[in-house]
Each structure stands twice: as C-alpha cells, then as structure tokens.
Design an enzyme around this catalytic site. Structure first.
Site, PDB file in Angstrom:
ATOM      1  N   ARG A   1      75.642 -31.525  24.286  1.00 46.89           N
ATOM      2  CA  ARG A   1      75.167 -30.448  23.408  1.00 46.89           C
ATOM      3  C   ARG A   1      76.261 -29.480  22.983  1.00 46.89           C
ATOM      4  NH1 ARG A   1      69.668 -28.104  25.645  1.00 46.89           N
ATOM      5  NH2 ARG A   1      71.118 -27.525  27.257  1.00 46.89           N
TER       6      ARG A   1
ATOM      7  N   LYS B   1      79.615 -51.062  45.520  1.00 46.81           N
ATOM      8  CA  LYS B   1      80.681 -50.844  46.513  1.00 46.81           C
ATOM      9  C   LYS B   1      81.048 -52.179  47.142  1.00 46.81           C
ATOM     10  CE  LYS B   1      79.463 -46.086  47.620  1.00 46.81           C
ATOM     11  NZ  LYS B   1      80.495 -45.105  47.852  1.00 46.81           N
TER      12      LYS B   1
ATOM     13  N   HIS C   1      69.745 -45.154  47.252  1.00 50.59           N
ATOM     14  CA  HIS C   1      70.883 -45.675  48.037  1.00 50.59           C
ATOM     15  C   HIS C   1      70.455 -46.247  49.386  1.00 50.59           C
ATOM     16  CE1 HIS C   1      73.280 -43.925  44.982  1.00 50.59           C
ATOM     17  NE2 HIS C   1      73.440 -42.720  45.504  1.00 50.59           N
TER      18      HIS C   1
ATOM     19  N   LYS D   1      70.307 -43.022  38.518  1.00 48.82           N
ATOM     20  CA  LYS D   1      69.229 -42.600  39.393  1.00 48.82           C
ATOM     21  C   LYS D   1      69.230 -41.078  39.530  1.00 48.82           C
ATOM     22  CE  LYS D   1      70.498 -41.263  43.222  1.00 48.82           C
ATOM     23  NZ  LYS D   1      71.624 -40.361  43.220  1.00 48.82           N
TER      24      LYS D   1
ATOM     25  N   HIS E   1      75.082 -46.842  42.328  1.00 46.73           N
ATOM     26  CA  HIS E   1      76.497 -47.195  42.492  1.00 46.73           C
ATOM     27  C   HIS E   1      76.790 -47.764  43.868  1.00 46.73           C
ATOM     28  CE1 HIS E   1      76.881 -43.156  44.304  1.00 46.73           C
ATOM     29  NE2 HIS E   1      78.028 -43.563  44.820  1.00 46.73           N
TER      30      HIS E   1
ATOM     31  N   ASP F   1      67.424 -37.914  46.156  1.00 46.81           N
ATOM     32  CA  ASP F   1      68.828 -38.123  45.792  1.00 46.81           C
ATOM     33  C   ASP F   1      69.424 -39.323  46.528  1.00 46.81           C
ATOM     34  OD1 ASP F   1      71.214 -37.307  44.426  1.00 46.81           O
ATOM     35  OD2 ASP F   1      71.952 -36.395  46.285  1.00 46.81           O
TER      36      ASP F   1
HETATM   37  C1  BG6 Z   1      75.046 -39.664  44.445  1.00 49.88           C
HETATM   38  C2  BG6 Z   1      74.293 -38.429  44.869  1.00 49.88           C
HETATM   39  O1  BG6 Z   1      74.172 -40.637  43.952  1.00 49.88           O
HETATM   40  O2  BG6 Z   1      75.755 -40.186  45.567  1.00 49.88           O
HETATM   41  C3  BG6 Z   1      75.238 -37.391  45.437  1.00 49.88           C
HETATM   42  O3  BG6 Z   1      73.620 -37.897  43.733  1.00 49.88           O
HETATM   43  C4  BG6 Z   1      76.081 -37.984  46.538  1.00 49.88           C
HETATM   44  O4  BG6 Z   1      74.528 -36.268  45.918  1.00 49.88           O
HETATM   45  C5  BG6 Z   1      76.727 -39.299  46.099  1.00 49.88           C
HETATM   46  O5  BG6 Z   1      77.080 -37.044  46.884  1.00 49.88           O
HETATM   47  C6  BG6 Z   1      77.406 -40.002  47.260  1.00 49.88           C
HETATM   48  O6  BG6 Z   1      78.132 -41.095  46.775  1.00 49.88           O
HETATM   49  P1  BG6 Z   1      79.422 -41.633  47.551  1.00 49.88           P
HETATM   50  O7  BG6 Z   1      79.837 -42.834  46.766  1.00 49.88           O
HETATM   51  O8  BG6 Z   1      80.432 -40.519  47.506  1.00 49.88           O
HETATM   52  O9  BG6 Z   1      78.995 -41.943  48.948  1.00 49.88           O
END
Ligand code: BG6
Length: 487
Positions: free
Chosen positions: A47, A180, A238, A146, A176, A233
């Site tokens: 924006r 990994k 995850h 997510k 993500h 989160d």
């Molecule tokens: C994200 C969360 O998806 O993953 C964050 O929104 C978190 O809050 C992060 O810090 C952690 O990812 P990683 O790869 O650093 O373990």
C-alpha cells in the site's frame, strides 16, 4: 536445476517482514546461483507509495543485512535489481489491480506466481481482484502463507474464495518447515531404512516429544502475534506437520497426493481435546520479563503493540494422542514457546524398556532406548543405547551413536524458502498443504481455542529464559516421563 521457464513473482506484502527477511534474500540467492531463467521479474506490491528506485534501495539494504558478506556482491545485486519492480496497490481496491495487470502484460513471463504474505483475511479479496483484472492464467500459481484463517469457518471461506480464482493444482499453501532440509531427512530416515519401521509403533514406542523453542519474543510483529498466539502460529501448521511426518503410514510414492493422503489420515485420527481433557492435556503460558543469554528482556505485556490485559499465549504444551492401530495410547507431547532458553527444534522418540532385564540392579539401571533428532540449529541424530562400561565388572550405562549431518556432508543445506520457491516454479506440490489438510488441522485446533475462550482463563506466567510454566513438566511427570532437557 534452473527453471526452464521465465517467471514473474508478485509479492503481496512486498514491503513486509517476511518478504524483506526471507523471500527476497532467497530470490537473490536463486538468481545468484543461476536458478532463475532470464527475463522473469520480482514485483513487490504494497500500500505504501514508493517509487521503483526507493523499493530497490530498501531491498538492497535488507539483503545486505541478511545475506552473509561472502555471498552478497554489489554487482550480483545490481543484476538481481534489474528484475525488481514495485506496484502500489490497496488489496481491497479492484481498480488498483489494473496497474499490476499493465506491469505484468509488458514483459509476459511464461509463469506468474502470486505470493500472498499478507494478513490471511486479505487472501480472498486479493484472489478475487486478481481474477477480475484477468491476470490469472492457466500457468499462474498462488502461494498462501500460514495461518490460513483463524478457525475452521474462516479457513473454509478463504479456501472457497481462493478456489474460485485458482484450481487446487495452482494453490501452494506453504509451511516453511516442510522445506527445511532436516524435515526432508525425516522422510529419508523413516522410509529409506528398514531399521526403524518395525519399532515405529505402540508396541515399542513409549512416547514422542516435539519441541520448537525460540529465544526471540514477538519482535516487531506484536499486532499480528497478539491476534494469533502460539497455537495458531506454530501448532496449527508447523508442529502438526512434523507430527504427520513422524506418525504417518508409508505413502506408496512420493507423489503429492500419495504423501498428503497419509498426512491427512493422521490429522483426522487426532484425539479431540475438549471438556476436562483440555485442562488435563494442555498448558499455556505467557512470558514475563527475564534474562536470555545474559541480557534482560521485557515481558510479553510490555512489548510494543500488546494490550496490557492480553490473554494471548506465547507458550503451549499439549499431550496429543492418535487414535489408530499404530499409535493408540502413545502420547505425542507437543511444545513450542517464545523466549525459551535456546533456539531449538527437536524430536525425541522414547522407546519402551526391555521387557525383562537379566542384569541385577546393582549393575546399573536399564534405560529405554531414545532417539533424538535435532532439526535446528544443528542437524543431527543421536541414538541412545545401553552398553557395558569398560572394565572388569559388567557395569551398564547409556552411550550414544551420534550422526552429525554437518560433518557427514560437505554440501551446505538448502534454505527452506529457496527450495519451496523453486518447487512453486516447477509446479511441484508434495511439500505444500492440500485444502483438506488445513481443514483437518483446524478441526483439531479450534476446540482447544474455543475451550479456553469459554473458560475465560489466563495463560500461566513463565519467566523469559525458562522452559515455560512448571505445569508443562507436570504434564509429562503424571505419565512418568520428562522433557528431554529434564531427563
Ligand atoms: C513462523 C512464525 O511461521 O515461524 C514465527 O510465524 C516463528 O512466529 C517462525 O518465529 C519460526 O521459524 P524458524 O524457521 O525460525 O524456526
């Protein structure tokens, strides 16, 4: 392997935290390694009123901060910057999408990737407006960060709306963690070896522990985080994805639907948590001021943008169970928190004790075997066995076999976002969530959130730099177990 097709990436939330910290540096690396075909562009969308030059300057500043000095070169960035463009756009204004359509039409890359790293309630309007502006082509893809929605209903509405503009095969729901390297190694470990599979069930496994601990607090994401909390989160995607990979049946192939079919079965078999079960099997916490690595840090309620009476949890421990033949009765303890003593992601599989010991107790206690799989910061696998200590007497004790992946392989692991972005370019869906997975995850998670709301209780306080509220240890203690760092 480089992409044979030219690709235009469009990043909604292009000035945001994720784009600047992870996505644009990942694309810089892909460009540097020659993985991106010539001619494709990287278009930031947000924006804020910014010129292209201002956007490029901002990306340069962030990339130079985030990328190791040995890999950040001005001439490489200059070449990367030729791909960069910026479009000012309000996601809720259909007319603003015309400017984006004009930019996209000028070069005409073969593939268009729309990456939505915005608040999830913008996914539906963005996708609707993209379709209305006629920029979605058969070769286009959309990437959704997510969390998708904040409960079952909103996730379904979002998926329905996105589904009106893109087919399921064009939708890449990203987690993500699945990109990994060590998480991929979990698949290799389970399905590339015969050693573990015969033991991988309720007969031989006593419990499984999954921990994702972070030292950071909410950083500059207070407004987002307070609305979300640790369950949405970290658990909803995850931790549940890690759980799926540990617990799923062997898929017939590595094809996207073969893998995702098995993961969804695990999610649907999770034992629901409500009523008295909720209090007995979950512990939530919120950090207070403390010390991390020798430095004082403020408590959650004193972080920027956090309301003084916030009930948002920054820590959660859950005793989950999977109702199927393989896992019935085996606790899966899930735990995640901010402001923990260390940054680590780890899976611990505790095996049962031997059914009968032939050794008198005086020779030492026989501990069950344990497998520790460290996902980060280092990647390693340790297998604890009982062995005889050297010497005349038959004294027993634990020893461990230590497989350090960093020592075994000289090739550096690939960054999760680089891998996943290339998978999107190639149209490879195995590491992305299917719609029914997201739905099944919410079906298990939502009753937890609703139950807490109904109770109106507050998260338990814990001091920053500790492993969460004491009740988290009690959760395992009641089952005669302990978190790995306490055992
Ligand atoms: C994200 C969360 O998806 O993953 C964050 O929104 C978190 O809050 C992060 O810090 C952690 O990812 P990683 O790869 O650093 O373990």
């Amino acid at each position: 392997m480089s992409s044979p097709q030219s690709v235009d990436f469009v990043f909604f939330g292009g000035t945001g935290d994720l784009a600047m910290r992870k996505l644009l540096p990942a694309l810089y690396h892909l460009h540097r390694k020659g993985d991106l075909a010539d001619g494709g562009r990287v278009i930031g969308v947000a924006r804020e009123a910014l010129s292209r030059d201002e956007y490029v300057a901002r990306v340069r500043e962030q990339c130079s901060k985030r990328i190791a000095a040995a890999q950040f070169r001005d001439d490489v960035f200059d070449a990367f910057a030729r791909r960069l463009d910026y479009v000012r756009l309000d996601a809720g204004q259909p007319d603003d999408f015309k400017a984006l359509a004009t930019v996209l039409d000028t070069a005409g890359a073969e593939v268009r990737i729309f990456y939505l790293s915005t608040a999830p309630d913008l996914f539906a309007p963005i996708c609707g407006n993209l379709a209305q502006a006629s920029v979605v082509q058969p070769n286009s893809r959309v990437v959704l960060e997510k969390p998708i929605g904040r409960d079952i209903a909103s996730a379904r509405t979002t998926n329905d709306c996105v589904g009106r503009s893109f087919t399921e095969g064009q939708i890449f729901r990203i987690d993500h963690y699945l990109g990994k390297e060590p998480v991929q190694n979990l698949m290799a470990l389970r399905f590339g070896n015969v050693l573990f599979e015969p033991l991988w069930n309720r007969t031989w496994v006593r419990d499984v522990q999954l921990t994702i601990a972070e030292q950071v607090g909410v950083e500059r994401r207070g407004r987002f985080y307070d609305h979300v909390g640790a369950v949405r989160d970290m658990v909803q995607s995850h931790l549940l994805q890690l759980l799926c990979i540990i617990a799923m049946e062997p898929p017939a192939t590595i094809a996207p639907d073969a893998v995702r079919d098995e993961k969804v079965k695990v999610l649907r078999a999770l034992d629901p948590l409500h009523g008295t079960e909720l209090g007995a099997r979950t512990v939530r916490g919120q950090y207070r001021a403390g010390v991390i690595d020798g430095k004082p840090v403020v408590g959650y309620l004193d972080e920027p943008d956090i309301p003084a009476d916030s009930h948002t949890e920054t820590f959660i421990a859950i005793k989950a169970e999977i109702n199927n033949w393989r896992w019935s009765g085996v606790p899966f303890y899930l735990r995640t928190g901010k402001r923990m003593p260390e940054r680590t992601a780890e899976i611990v599989v505790n095996f049962r004790a031997v059914p009968h010991s032939i050794f008198p107790e005086a020779l030492g206690t026989l501990q069950g075997n344990r497998m520790e799989i460290e996902l980060q910061p280092e990647e390693s696998l340790k297998l604890y066995l009982t062995a005889k200590r050297p010497g005349e007497d038959m004294h027993l004790g634990p020893v461990h076999l230590n497989l350090d992946f960093g020592e075994q392989f000289t090739t550096a692991p690939m960054d999760a976002y680089e891998r996943l972005l290339m998978d999107v370019v190639r149209g490879q869906l195995t590491l992305f969530l299917r719609r029914d997975e997201v739905d099944a995850a919410w079906q298990w998670v939502e009753p937890i959130l609703r139950g807490w709301e109904a109770e109106g209780s507050r998260p338990k306080p814990y001091t920053a730099g500790t492993w969460g509220p004491a009740a988290s240890s009690v959760l395992l203690g009641r089952d005669g177990s302990a978190w790995q760092e306490e055992s």
